[in-house]
Write a protein that holds these residues in place. Structure first.
Motif, PDB file in Angstrom:
ATOM      1  N   ARG A  26      12.571  -1.106  13.777  1.00  0.00           N
ATOM      2  CA  ARG A  26      11.122  -0.974  13.652  1.00  0.00           C
ATOM      3  C   ARG A  26      10.813   0.056  12.573  1.00  0.00           C
TER       4      ARG A  26
ATOM      5  N   MET B  67       5.785 -12.464   9.970  1.00  0.00           N
ATOM      6  CA  MET B  67       4.413 -12.625  10.434  1.00  0.00           C
ATOM      7  C   MET B  67       3.538 -13.328   9.389  1.00  0.00           C
TER       8      MET B  67
ATOM      9  N   ARG C 264       7.859  -8.150   2.429  1.00  0.00           N
ATOM     10  CA  ARG C 264       6.745  -8.747   3.162  1.00  0.00           C
ATOM     11  C   ARG C 264       5.716  -9.339   2.184  1.00  0.00           C
TER      12      ARG C 264
ATOM     13  N   GLU D 151      -4.058   0.197  10.045  1.00  0.00           N
ATOM     14  CA  GLU D 151      -3.171  -0.920  10.359  1.00  0.00           C
ATOM     15  C   GLU D 151      -3.962  -2.238  10.407  1.00  0.00           C
TER      16      GLU D 151
ATOM     17  N   MET E  11      -4.914  -3.222   7.004  1.00  0.00           N
ATOM     18  CA  MET E  11      -3.753  -3.818   6.324  1.00  0.00           C
ATOM     19  C   MET E  11      -3.592  -5.281   6.730  1.00  0.00           C
TER      20      MET E  11
ATOM     21  N   GLU F  64      10.500  -9.183  11.711  1.00  0.00           N
ATOM     22  CA  GLU F  64       9.281  -9.749  12.301  1.00  0.00           C
ATOM     23  C   GLU F  64       8.056  -9.477  11.424  1.00  0.00           C
TER      24      GLU F  64
ATOM     25  N   TYR G  57       1.299   2.762   5.796  1.00  0.00           N
ATOM     26  CA  TYR G  57       0.790   1.843   6.836  1.00  0.00           C
ATOM     27  C   TYR G  57       0.886   0.380   6.410  1.00  0.00           C
ATOM     28  N   ASN G  58       2.007   0.047   5.798  1.00  0.00           N
ATOM     29  CA  ASN G  58       2.186  -1.325   5.356  1.00  0.00           C
ATOM     30  C   ASN G  58       2.640  -2.252   6.464  1.00  0.00           C
ATOM     31  N   LEU G  59       3.290  -1.680   7.457  1.00  0.00           N
ATOM     32  CA  LEU G  59       3.963  -2.516   8.445  1.00  0.00           C
ATOM     33  C   LEU G  59       3.358  -2.303   9.821  1.00  0.00           C
ATOM     34  N   ILE G  60       3.507  -3.324  10.657  1.00  0.00           N
ATOM     35  CA  ILE G  60       3.071  -3.176  12.044  1.00  0.00           C
ATOM     36  C   ILE G  60       4.162  -2.430  12.803  1.00  0.00           C
ATOM     37  N   PRO G  61       3.809  -1.284  13.371  1.00  0.00           N
ATOM     38  CA  PRO G  61       4.828  -0.426  13.988  1.00  0.00           C
ATOM     39  C   PRO G  61       5.590  -1.083  15.133  1.00  0.00           C
ATOM     40  N   VAL G  62       4.950  -2.045  15.821  1.00  0.00           N
ATOM     41  CA  VAL G  62       5.606  -2.607  17.001  1.00  0.00           C
ATOM     42  C   VAL G  62       6.455  -3.840  16.680  1.00  0.00           C
ATOM     43  N   LEU G  63       6.520  -4.197  15.414  1.00  0.00           N
ATOM     44  CA  LEU G  63       7.383  -5.325  15.046  1.00  0.00           C
ATOM     45  C   LEU G  63       8.555  -4.808  14.223  1.00  0.00           C
TER      46      LEU G  63
ATOM     47  N   MET H 128       0.095 -19.318  12.191  1.00  0.00           N
ATOM     48  CA  MET H 128       0.308 -18.171  13.096  1.00  0.00           C
ATOM     49  C   MET H 128       0.394 -18.709  14.511  1.00  0.00           C
TER      50      MET H 128
ATOM     51  N   THR I  56       3.266 -14.689  18.724  1.00  0.00           N
ATOM     52  CA  THR I  56       3.352 -13.451  17.939  1.00  0.00           C
ATOM     53  C   THR I  56       2.224 -12.494  18.302  1.00  0.00           C
TER      54      THR I  56
ATOM     55  N   ALA J 257      -7.130   0.017   4.442  1.00  0.00           N
ATOM     56  CA  ALA J 257      -5.694   0.028   4.212  1.00  0.00           C
ATOM     57  C   ALA J 257      -5.318   0.803   2.965  1.00  0.00           C
TER      58      ALA J 257
ATOM     59  N   ARG K  42       3.303  -5.271  23.013  1.00  0.00           N
ATOM     60  CA  ARG K  42       3.988  -4.056  22.575  1.00  0.00           C
ATOM     61  C   ARG K  42       3.000  -2.944  22.273  1.00  0.00           C
TER      62      ARG K  42
ATOM     63  N   PHE L  84       0.836  -1.201   0.000  1.00  0.00           N
ATOM     64  CA  PHE L  84       0.000   0.000   0.000  1.00  0.00           C
ATOM     65  C   PHE L  84       0.870   1.249   0.000  1.00  0.00           C
TER      66      PHE L  84
ATOM     67  N   ARG M 241       2.393   1.645  23.049  1.00  0.00           N
ATOM     68  CA  ARG M 241       2.473   2.638  21.967  1.00  0.00           C
ATOM     69  C   ARG M 241       1.980   3.989  22.434  1.00  0.00           C
TER      70      ARG M 241
END
Ligand SMILES: Nc1ncnc2c1ncn2[C@@H]1O[C@H](COP(=O)(O)OP(=O)(O)O)[C@@H](O)[C@H]1O
Ligand SMILES: [Mg+2]
Lengths: 225, 413
Positions: A138, A106, A154, B303, B306, A102, A92-98, B1, B5, B409, B12, A89, B16
């Motif tokens: 990150r 995922m 990814r 998010e 997505m 990671e 906002y393609n990625l999970i911010p906390v990973l 999965m 994870t 997304a 986490r 996209f 935030r």
């Protein structure tokens, strides 16, 4: 191969009906590097969303390798997307906390990879997009261009049939744009990965090997170079 | 999965927006802390109340004649008491016992008259069973050589304006049905910590009763202190009770909680009351949890869209949000437990002085200093309750997350 058959998507905006995608018949073969272009509001995103099964067409069909995916239930569709389509996209393609790694892993976790294969593949993918040395960062610690490269990695992680990218370079400067396109085109040539991406950036259009132009939801031009 | 994870992402995610998460965590910490402390206060109040009752009057087990238990008539004394005493002396479960004459009568002086329960005791043996002698605030506990002396509670002394050496008259129905009056002088005034007890019970030496009522041949009440006594009902007391009952079927053998039914009942009620109370407090907190999580989800629409686009199934999205919600309370619980433990540990030794509201507490039957305690299962059960309620709370935000459309997304704004 991706096919659309009289694909239509109309939105109601108050009393008005907007034909976001209007009777599109399109065939995209394996290994293509195709740009969907057109001005803002011409229906690029809507078309990609229908092809990727994120949105249901109002009428017509989307057929991928002879399967009519537009008839899938939402549960089937989620599974189909996981195993067959890679998405990139605009943001906002990625999970911010990973971390970068990671994030890539995922997808493989969702597919049930074992730890070893997963580790190997995510490392390979990171190196393919030139991000090996940033695997532990990150998203917030990466530039926009770097984030998009991780997003491509990814998208590839699940070994999809093709990758759909909706304006992947819209937020990038020209250098990062060029770099991302280098990577995409290398993957396309060397690994024969099919890319379908939307853009209205002329420099990106120049790199495509096929350019499908939309206007008011209709294909008005389809040029193969 | 794998779940790890999802757990990692959930864990986490709560950090935030640190400030917002900390506000929720803090409110859970305080809610649970408050609940535990209030539970502790109530439990302590109640158990001190029972302790006071056991120590001043009840003892662990009491024996009466069956008829006496019905009518409180002076003639219904315990029969064959020598044999019973022999048994009690031999039994190593018995720590101490005493014998009481019990008379329901009217206590009067020039100020007025009140109905009282006269306990005729042998001071020496009674001191081994109950502790009223330690509660004397004026005068003595039967040290005088005089025969007709009386020890009364502070409450009653105030109502009848009794001073040391004041004269009072006890009137009661004698064994043969006649009304008899006996004269006593006040030797001591006690304050047991239970206002109701002090108001109604007076002590005299049983020798002064026997000498005045020659027809009275035996005792009405034998209070027994066991080696394993106290507030908790236990098997030793239970078996002793059964064995004593077997001695003679005219006996009525009861444990303290059968005699003071209202005390035992209050104790039983308290447990359920506290859990209901905590349920209400924590349900209030759950609104805060739900609200915070709903905000967090709205912020993360893209998010989550997505994640749905790239193939995360609904159940995983659901679990991810649930974990995040439950983690908020999991972080809070250890803190609450720790500060609760520290607080209770401190006040279990130094005690909370409630003399400000002391008179009220005394009427309730508790001393003015509370030595806090809280059974370990309360820490455990109330923590479980918090986890349960936050798990239930997590359902609402998780359902909200499922309603997010994957096309979010792709929206550029
Ligand atoms: N969710 C929606 N509701 C109503 N109208 C929409 C919605 N999404 C897109 N449209 C309309 O559909 C047309 C095509 O939009 P889009 O596919 O986003 O174009 P592009 O990606 O080429 O900018 C536009 O006129 C847009 O306003
Ligand atoms: Mg668009």
């Amino acid at each position: 191969m991706i096919e659309t058959e009289n694909l239509k998507k109309t939105y109601k905006q108050g009393s008005l009906k907007v034909k976001a995608v209007d009777n599109v018949n399109l065939e995209i073969s394996d290994g293509e590097f195709t740009a969907i272009v057109g001005p803002s509001g011409s229906g690029k995103t809507t078309l990609l969303n229908c092809i990727g099964g994120l949105d249901d067409p109002t009428s017509g069909n989307v057929i991928i390798d002879d399967e009519v995916i537009s008839s899938y239930s939402s549960g089937q569709m989620i599974k189909f997307r996981l195993n067959n389509i890679g998405f990139v996209f605009q943001s906002y393609n990625l999970i911010p906390v990973l971390t970068a790694k990671e994030n890539i892993e995922m997808v493989m976790l969702m597919q049930g990879y074992n730890k070893q294969d997963m580790d190997q593949r995510s490392s390979d993918l990171l190196s393919e997009v030139g991000m090996s040395n940033m695997s532990k960062r990150r998203p917030a610690e990466l530039s926009g261009g770097q984030q998009q490269r991780v997003a491509v990695a990814r998208a590839l992680a699940s070994k999809p049939k093709f990758i759909l990218a909706d304006e992947p370079t819209a937020n990038l400067d020209s250098k990062s744009t060029a770099k991302l396109l280098d990577i995409m085109s290398k993957l396309n040539k060397q690994e024969n990965i099919t890319f379908v991406f939307s853009t209205h950036d002329q420099r990106v259009i120049d790199r495509a090997r096929r350019v499908v132009t939309l206007e008011d939801g209709k294909i008005i031009k389809d040029i193969k170079k | 999965m794998n779940l790890i994870t999802l757990i990692k992402i959930g864990w986490r995610n709560i950090w935030r927006n640190k400030k917002r998460s900390l506000v929720v965590i803090l409110s859970i910490v305080l809610g649970l802390y408050g609940g535990l402390i209030i539970s502790s206060l109530m439990i302590t109040l109640n158990s001190q109340r029972m302790d006071t009752a056991i120590n001043t009057y009840l003892a662990d087990i009491q024996i009466h004649d069956k008829e006496f238990s019905k009518e409180y008539s002076l003639s219904d004394t315990i029969s064959n008491i020598q044999y019973l005493e022999e048994k009690l002396k031999q039994d190593n479960r018995v720590k101490a016992y005493s014998k009481r004459v019990v008379i329901n009568g009217m206590l009067s002086n020039s100020t007025g008259s009140y109905g009282v329960n006269v306990l005729g005791i042998n001071p020496e043996t009674e001191m081994k069973v109950t502790n009223v002698y330690t509660k004397i605030i004026k005068g003595d506990y039967f040290e005088s050589e005089r025969s007709n002396t009386m020890v009364v509670g502070k409450k009653l002394a105030e109502k009848l304006n009794l001073k040391l050496r004041s004269k009072v008259v006890i009137a009661f129905q004698n064994v043969n049905g006649d009304i008899t009056s006996l004269l006593f002088r006040i030797e001591g005034i006690f304050k047991s910590g239970n206002g109701m007890f002090d108001d109604y019970n007076v002590f005299v030496k049983n020798s002064s009763i026997f000498s005045n009522i020659p027809d009275l041949k035996s005792y009405h009440e034998i209070p027994i202190l066991t080696v394993d006594g106290g507030v908790t009902t236990n098997s030793l007391n239970e078996s002793l009770k059964l064995d004593l009952q077997k001695i003679n079927n005219t006996l009525d053998v009861k444990s303290w909680d059968e005699i003071a039914v209202e005390l035992a009942y209050a104790n039983q009620m308290l447990g359920s009351f506290l859990y209901i109370f905590m349920l209400i407090v924590l349900s209030g907190l759950s609104f805060g949890i739900i609200n915070t999580m709903l905000m967090a989800i709205l912020e993360r629409k893209k998010e989550i869209g997505m994640l749905m686009s790239i193939g995360m199934t609904k159940i995983y999205i659901f679990l991810m949000i649930c974990f995040e919600t439950v983690f908020l309370s999991l972080v809070a619980i250890p803190f609450s437990l720790l500060i609760t433990y520290i607080t209770i540990d401190y006040y279990s030794v130094s005690g909370i002085d409630l003399s400000v509201v002391g008179s009220g507490l005394e009427n309730f039957g508790v001393g003015t200093i509370l030595y806090l305690k809280l059974p370990i299962e309360y820490y455990f059960n109330l923590s479980l309750l918090v986890i349960l309620i936050s798990s239930i709370s997590s359902i609402f935000p998780a359902i909200r997350a499922l309603k997010i459309n994957p096309v979010e997304a792709t929206k550029s704004i």
